[in-house]
Design a protein around this motif. Sequence first.
Motif, mmCIF file in Angstrom:
data_model
loop_
_atom_site.group_PDB
_atom_site.id
_atom_site.type_symbol
_atom_site.label_atom_id
_atom_site.label_comp_id
_atom_site.label_asym_id
_atom_site.label_seq_id
_atom_site.Cartn_x
_atom_site.Cartn_y
_atom_site.Cartn_z
ATOM 1 N N GLN A 176 -13.152 38.354 -38.351
ATOM 2 C CA GLN A 176 -13.489 38.293 -36.720
ATOM 3 C C GLN A 176 -14.487 39.603 -36.838
ATOM 4 O O GLN A 176 -14.059 40.796 -36.892
ATOM 5 N N LYS A 191 -17.211 38.630 -31.527
ATOM 6 C CA LYS A 191 -17.215 37.164 -31.824
ATOM 7 C C LYS A 191 -15.968 36.583 -32.283
ATOM 8 O O LYS A 191 -14.981 37.358 -32.259
ATOM 9 N N GLU A 210 -13.304 33.264 -37.364
ATOM 10 C CA GLU A 210 -13.671 32.068 -38.101
ATOM 11 C C GLU A 210 -13.218 31.973 -39.186
ATOM 12 O O GLU A 210 -12.789 33.022 -39.884
ATOM 13 N N THR A 266 -8.140 27.667 -36.846
ATOM 14 C CA THR A 266 -7.404 28.801 -36.702
ATOM 15 C C THR A 266 -6.154 28.671 -35.949
ATOM 16 O O THR A 266 -5.107 29.064 -36.236
#
Length: 124
Positions: A39, A43, A46, A108
């Motif tokens: 991360q 943002k 991911e 996630t």
Amino acid sequence: QVQLVESGGGLVQAGGSLRLSCAASGRTFSSYYSGWFRQAPGKEREFVAATSRTGGSTNYADSVKGRFTISRDNAKNTVYLQMNSLKPEDTAVYYCAARVGSSISAYTDSYPYWGQGTQVTVSS
């Protein structure tokens, strides 16, 4: 349950390498699929890479394919992320995650167990 602790982050110049480690507690770590996520500031978190319970199968985000390698040593209850040819855009907090399931996952939300994260900073 499993508890995860990451280490190995730091500051590195572009083109350099780092190896992250994720140490897991518990005697059944081999029962868990594992993944690395990151991360960057501002943002969303991911997907970076994931591995099967034995390490025999892996999956990578396109942005790191060919540069990063995920591996695991179940005897040491540890998952690794070898990062080569680092770029400034790889700068982020890197998280280790684990899940009980039937397949590798890049999502996630499919991982209930997370470490605290380790900072990776790549300077240009």
